[in-house]
Design an enzyme around this catalytic site. Structure first.
Site, PDB file in Angstrom:
ATOM      1  N   GLN A  93      11.587   5.043  -5.487  1.00  0.00           N
ATOM      2  CA  GLN A  93      11.064   3.704  -4.883  1.00  0.00           C
ATOM      3  C   GLN A  93      10.484   3.919  -3.531  1.00  0.00           C
ATOM      4  OE1 GLN A  93      14.725   0.756  -4.319  1.00  0.00           O
ATOM      5  NE2 GLN A  93      14.748   1.729  -6.313  1.00  0.00           N
ATOM      6  N   HIS A  95       9.706   0.898  -0.162  1.00  0.00           N
ATOM      7  CA  HIS A  95       9.902  -0.455   0.248  1.00  0.00           C
ATOM      8  C   HIS A  95       8.659  -0.756   1.295  1.00  0.00           C
ATOM      9  CE1 HIS A  95      13.650  -0.499  -1.907  1.00  0.00           C
ATOM     10  NE2 HIS A  95      14.420   0.083  -0.808  1.00  0.00           N
ATOM     11  N   GLU A 126      17.139   0.310   4.962  1.00  0.00           N
ATOM     12  CA  GLU A 126      18.551   0.411   4.322  1.00  0.00           C
ATOM     13  C   GLU A 126      19.554   1.619   4.790  1.00  0.00           C
ATOM     14  OE1 GLU A 126      17.034  -0.234   0.288  1.00  0.00           O
ATOM     15  OE2 GLU A 126      17.537   2.093   0.032  1.00  0.00           O
ATOM     16  N   HIS A 252      12.374   7.198  -1.886  1.00  0.00           N
ATOM     17  CA  HIS A 252      13.778   7.528  -2.295  1.00  0.00           C
ATOM     18  C   HIS A 252      14.358   7.272  -3.646  1.00  0.00           C
ATOM     19  CE1 HIS A 252      13.967   3.397  -0.648  1.00  0.00           C
ATOM     20  NE2 HIS A 252      15.110   3.336  -1.525  1.00  0.00           N
ATOM     21  N   ARG A 271       7.654   0.969  -7.395  1.00  0.00           N
ATOM     22  CA  ARG A 271       8.257   2.174  -8.211  1.00  0.00           C
ATOM     23  C   ARG A 271       7.221   3.306  -8.411  1.00  0.00           C
ATOM     24  NH1 ARG A 271      10.802  -2.517  -9.746  1.00  0.00           N
ATOM     25  NH2 ARG A 271      12.915  -2.655  -9.615  1.00  0.00           N
TER      26      ARG A 271
END
EC number: 5.3.1.8
Length: 380
Positions: A93, A95, A126, A252, A271
């Site tokens: 995926q 972001h 993240e 990642h 994705r």
């Protein structure tokens, strides 16, 4: 201060024992992929009286978050704390950036598509802090290294990706990823046969390891083109206490282990593969960045230096007692052993894998035997 009961996310890729044994949540034998300590609408943590943390914050954002944080983040808790336990590969995926998330969410609010792509208006940087040995595919290989791996595969799709990679610049890296992500099932099958030979050739080489990773992923997601995209990605291995900072746009896929995950308060995901869910290659490529992730061995709070929403301080028992920062909201979680959070005459127990929310203006003392992590807002 409030003891938090996390929201459970029982995604099929979740481990059937990691969170259960570490923190005592869920049932051993049933997948439990993530538990969320936060206020995101997709998974709201609750207090001991049954109220949602999100509702407590919404009732008086300034009191809970502090005036500065409440104003900057629209009265929302800006970060989300999770335990993450992949039993198999998590979807590959990307972001979105903050600008793209805001733009896309606003546009879909007007058009009301039947299957919206954006679930909120936020980006999702993240940080992963390993609690056990942890592995993932995080960030693109440098162009020359990716070219070397692709050249070892004699299949047509790998050679097309190698051609796309020709200029070796950022756009070329993106086009090589796009080529592999759009591969057909027959392309994957051909790559699997090539990988079987390459993986056995020299187990210690980068090419053999890339081939072994492809075989591992295709075994979990048969025919999925995400296994091919893995040839472009770096495999990251973290020992307990080490961390990797994954900024928005870094591709990642987490593979195995147990980790503390702290991120901006978002659930926007696009994705590239390794999933039965919707794949959006175009949107993923639009948001993909080629800069590597930041790995820290051991973790340091400077990992998220340029992130406004959160920072993570980790205190081992040798450094306890310690005080949490006074300004802004905090979530304190025990990541090894049993801790205590003490404020005035109130003492809250903090068993391993459990967390408390601490509002603005409170600076409790952290005690106990083990390791305690504190997620807070920098500059609050």
């Amino acid at each position: 201060m409030f003891v938090l009961t996390p929201a459970h996310q029982s995604y099929a890729w979740g481990s059937t024992e990691a969170i259960q044994q570490f923190a005592g949540y869920g049932e051993v034998g049933s997948p439990l992929a993530e538990i969320w300590f936060g206020a995101h609408p997709a998974g709201r943590a609750t207090l001991s009286d049954g109220r949602a943390l999100a509702d407590v914050i919404a009732a008086n954002p300034t009191d809970a978050l502090g005036s500065k944080v409440a104003a900057e983040f629209g009265g929302q808790l800006p970060f989300l704390v999770k335990l993450l336990a992949p039993g198999q590969a998590v979807s590959l995926q990307v972001h979105p950036s903050k600008a793209r998330a805001a733009e896309g969410f606003a546009a879909e609010a007007e058009t009301q598509p039947p299957e919206p792509k954006f679930v909120d208006a936020n980006h999702k940087p993240e940080m992963i802090f390993a609690l056990t040995d942890f592995e993932g595919l995080v960030g693109l290989r440098p162009a020359d290294e990716a070219a070397e791996v692709l050249a070892a595969f004699s299949t047509p799709v790998a050679q097309r990706a190698l051609v796309a990679l020709g200029p070796r610049d950022d756009d070329a890296l993106r086009e090589a990823v796009r080529t592999l992500a759009n591969a057909l099932v027959d392309d994957v099958a051909q790559a699997v046969e090539a990988a079987k030979l390459l993986a056995a050739d020299d187990a210690g080489s980068e090419i053999a390891q890339a081939a072994a990773t492809l075989l591992e992923l295709e075994g979990q997601y048969p025919g999925d083109s995400g296994a091919l995209v893995s040839l472009m990605l770096r495999r990251v291995r973290l020992a307990p206490g080490e961390s990797v900072m994954v900024h928005s746009g870094v591709p990642h896929a987490y593979l195995s282990g147990l980790a503390l995950e702290v991120m901006a308060n978002s659930d926007n995901v696009f994705r590239l593969g390794l999933t039965p869910k919707r794949v959006d290659v175009d949107e993923s490529i639009l948001n993909l960045i080629t800069q590597p992730a930041t790995i820290q061995r051991p973790h340091d709070s400077t990992a998220s230096l340029n992130v406004r929403e959160f920072k993570v301080d980790v205190h081992e028992d040798a450094a306890l007692p310690k005080r949490a920062p006074e300004r802004g909201p905090k979530i304190v979680i025990s990541v090894a052993g049993n801790g205590e959070v003490v404020l005035d005459h109130e003492t809250l127990q903090l068993p391993q894998g459990h967390a408390v929310f601490v509002r603005d203006g409170q600076a409790p003392e952290l005690r106990g035997v083990g390791t305690v992590a504190v997620a807070s807002v920098p500059g609050a």
